[in-house]
Scaffold this active site. Structure first.
Site, PDB file in Angstrom:
ATOM      1  N   GLU A  84       0.985  -1.342  -0.007  1.00  0.00           N
ATOM      2  CA  GLU A  84      -0.042  -0.227  -0.129  1.00  0.00           C
ATOM      3  C   GLU A  84       0.866   1.095   0.001  1.00  0.00           C
ATOM      4  O   GLU A  84       0.637   2.251  -0.553  1.00  0.00           O
ATOM      5  CB  GLU A  84      -0.968  -0.165   1.228  1.00  0.00           C
ATOM      6  CG  GLU A  84      -1.669   1.424   1.439  1.00  0.00           C
ATOM      7  CD  GLU A  84      -2.844   1.306   2.439  1.00  0.00           C
ATOM      8  OE1 GLU A  84      -2.732   0.304   3.390  1.00  0.00           O
ATOM      9  OE2 GLU A  84      -3.819   2.127   2.241  1.00  0.00           O
ATOM     10  N   ASP A 142      -0.564  -5.269   2.902  1.00  0.00           N
ATOM     11  CA  ASP A 142      -1.000  -4.209   3.898  1.00  0.00           C
ATOM     12  C   ASP A 142      -0.490  -4.248   4.954  1.00  0.00           C
ATOM     13  O   ASP A 142      -0.793  -5.199   5.897  1.00  0.00           O
ATOM     14  CB  ASP A 142      -2.481  -4.097   3.916  1.00  0.00           C
ATOM     15  CG  ASP A 142      -2.900  -2.679   4.463  1.00  0.00           C
ATOM     16  OD1 ASP A 142      -4.064  -2.342   4.147  1.00  0.00           O
ATOM     17  OD2 ASP A 142      -2.230  -2.067   4.827  1.00  0.00           O
ATOM     18  N   ILE A 144      -0.537  -2.275   7.756  1.00  0.00           N
ATOM     19  CA  ILE A 144      -1.376  -2.075   8.864  1.00  0.00           C
ATOM     20  C   ILE A 144      -2.941  -1.724   8.012  1.00  0.00           C
ATOM     21  O   ILE A 144      -3.165  -0.594   7.569  1.00  0.00           O
ATOM     22  CB  ILE A 144      -0.968  -0.819   9.709  1.00  0.00           C
ATOM     23  CG1 ILE A 144       0.155  -1.069  10.222  1.00  0.00           C
ATOM     24  CG2 ILE A 144      -2.018  -0.515  10.791  1.00  0.00           C
ATOM     25  CD1 ILE A 144       0.776   0.004  11.206  1.00  0.00           C
ATOM     26  N   ASP A 145      -3.733  -2.937   8.303  1.00  0.00           N
ATOM     27  CA  ASP A 145      -5.079  -2.561   7.554  1.00  0.00           C
ATOM     28  C   ASP A 145      -5.826  -2.305   8.676  1.00  0.00           C
ATOM     29  O   ASP A 145      -5.782  -2.732   9.777  1.00  0.00           O
ATOM     30  CB  ASP A 145      -5.333  -3.878   6.765  1.00  0.00           C
ATOM     31  CG  ASP A 145      -6.714  -3.612   6.337  1.00  0.00           C
ATOM     32  OD1 ASP A 145      -6.756  -2.600   5.427  1.00  0.00           O
ATOM     33  OD2 ASP A 145      -7.851  -4.256   6.389  1.00  0.00           O
ATOM     34  N   THR A 186      -5.731   1.518   9.486  1.00  0.00           N
ATOM     35  CA  THR A 186      -4.911   2.414   9.975  1.00  0.00           C
ATOM     36  C   THR A 186      -5.608   3.280  10.853  1.00  0.00           C
ATOM     37  O   THR A 186      -5.121   4.109  11.855  1.00  0.00           O
ATOM     38  CB  THR A 186      -4.157   3.035   8.801  1.00  0.00           C
ATOM     39  OG1 THR A 186      -3.382   2.199   8.204  1.00  0.00           O
ATOM     40  CG2 THR A 186      -3.215   4.208   9.430  1.00  0.00           C
ATOM     41  N   ASP A 215      -5.639  -4.692   0.477  1.00  0.00           N
ATOM     42  CA  ASP A 215      -6.878  -4.940   1.549  1.00  0.00           C
ATOM     43  C   ASP A 215      -7.571  -6.352   1.407  1.00  0.00           C
ATOM     44  O   ASP A 215      -8.022  -7.030   2.278  1.00  0.00           O
ATOM     45  CB  ASP A 215      -8.132  -3.877   1.458  1.00  0.00           C
ATOM     46  CG  ASP A 215      -7.374  -2.628   1.791  1.00  0.00           C
ATOM     47  OD1 ASP A 215      -8.050  -1.566   0.914  1.00  0.00           O
ATOM     48  OD2 ASP A 215      -6.625  -2.416   2.599  1.00  0.00           O
TER      49      ASP A 215
HETATM   50  C1  LIP Z   1      -8.936   0.191   5.057  1.00  0.00           C
HETATM   51  C2  LIP Z   1      -9.596  -0.852   4.342  1.00  0.00           C
HETATM   52  C3  LIP Z   1     -11.140  -0.605   4.574  1.00  0.00           C
HETATM   53  C4  LIP Z   1     -11.706   0.232   4.225  1.00  0.00           C
HETATM   54  C5  LIP Z   1     -11.050   1.712   4.998  1.00  0.00           C
HETATM   55  C6  LIP Z   1      -9.674   1.670   4.687  1.00  0.00           C
HETATM   56  P1  LIP Z   1      -6.467   1.078   5.612  1.00  0.00           P
HETATM   57  O1  LIP Z   1      -7.634   0.206   4.579  1.00  0.00           O
HETATM   58  O2  LIP Z   1      -9.259  -2.169   4.732  1.00  0.00           O
HETATM   59  O3  LIP Z   1     -11.749  -1.687   3.645  1.00  0.00           O
HETATM   60  O4  LIP Z   1     -13.101   0.530   4.527  1.00  0.00           O
HETATM   61  O5  LIP Z   1     -11.516   2.835   4.696  1.00  0.00           O
HETATM   62  O6  LIP Z   1      -9.460   2.020   3.507  1.00  0.00           O
HETATM   63  O7  LIP Z   1      -6.578   2.225   4.751  1.00  0.00           O
HETATM   64  O8  LIP Z   1      -6.768   1.205   6.874  1.00  0.00           O
HETATM   65  O9  LIP Z   1      -5.201   0.258   5.115  1.00  0.00           O
END
Ligand code: LIP
Length: 263
Positions: free
Chosen positions: A72, A87, A89-90, A92, A213
């Site tokens: 990412e 990713d 940290i998914d 974040t 993601d």
């Molecule tokens: C997140 C995604 C999630 C989305 C969030 C955010 P991040 O990724 O996993 O699906 O709804 O808005 O984008 O930005 O935390 O890596």
């Protein structure tokens, strides 16, 4: 790819995901050093930890097998057909708020097909592992989607990307709720997919989500018996778009309500 080659990559991904989660957790302890920034929209945040953890992941995944990585924050390292999509940290936005719903997500794609998924959620102590043809587990125990247990009381998480107008998200939520489908939004698409795989929800939908993601969660849901729309159609791995993941018995109803995702 031979079974030993896939098994070795699963083992590597488990080690790297665990170490990356420990590093991210350690960095979260010093909030003042996170260096929180936004990527355009105020709801799209990134921290020094995201970049540092991704650099760690790339170094480990590159070194062992020479595979490439698409992440990412740092982009893509090369054009190999053996590609990790990660990713660091998914979730974040949750992470910066010290909300426990975040994870490290490592997916492996071979010639455009996702075949390995590893997701580590340190706050919940859960490690999800799946590889093509070998099922999906949570902390070593097999997991399965909910089946048709909740046909009359479905629970579906609806994700929302900051890159799309909020009206589309609200439209999806309204359509589902008017159809007596309960909805949630918890801020991590990767963990949202793991809950489909465990049966804690019956579906996850999002109008615009990124490959990092969903790469790991796609394998985990499919190996747990679930349906996932063809997000990587045509072997294209660096494209964002809609996703629908669910227990198979709910697929027709969800597609009728929100359309069949096409990427
Ligand atoms: C997140 C995604 C999630 C989305 C969030 C955010 P991040 O990724 O996993 O699906 O709804 O808005 O984008 O930005 O935390 O890596």
């Amino acid at each position: 790819m031979t079974t030993p080659q896939m098994r070795d990559r699963v083992g590597l991904a488990i080690d790297v995901a665990r170490e990356a989660a420990r590093l991210a957790s350690h960095m979260r302890a010093d909030f003042s050093a996170l260096g929180i920034e936004t990527k355009g929209d105020p709801r799209d945040v990134v921290t020094i930890a995201d970049r540092t953890v991704e650099e760690f992941i790339v170094s480990r995944l590159n070194a062992q097998f020479g595979d490439d990585v698409l992440g990412e924050e740092l982009g893509r390292t090369g054009t190999s057909e053996r590609l990790w999509i990660v990713d660091p940290i998914d979730g974040t936005y949750n992470y910066v708020h010290d909300n426990p719903r975040w994870c490290v997500s490592l997916g492996f794609v071979l010639a455009g097909e996702p075949i390995i998924g590893v997701i580590c959620s340190p706050a919940s102590g859960q490690l999800f592992v799946a590889s093509k043809g070998n099922g999906a587990t949570r902390n070593g125990a097999p997991i399965r989607v909910s089946g048709d247990r909740f046909g009359t009381q479905p629970l579906v998480e609806v994700g929302a990307s900051s890159t799309k107008p909020i009206t589309r998200y609200l439209e999806i939520v309204e359509r589902l709720m008017r159809s007596n489908i309960e909805t949630r939004r918890l801020g991590s698409g990767a963990l949202g997919l793991t809950q489909v795989a465990t049966g804690e929800t019956d579906g996850y939908v999002e109008d615009h989500i990124h490959p990092w993601d969903v790469a790991a969660g796609t394998v985990i849901v499919r190996e747990a018996g679930g349906h996932v729309s063809d997000f990587f159609a045509g072997g294209v791995v660096d494209r964002s778009g809609p996703i629908l993941a669910c227990t198979p018995s709910l697929r027709g109803r969800l597609e009728a309500l929100i359309g069949t995702p096409t990427t």
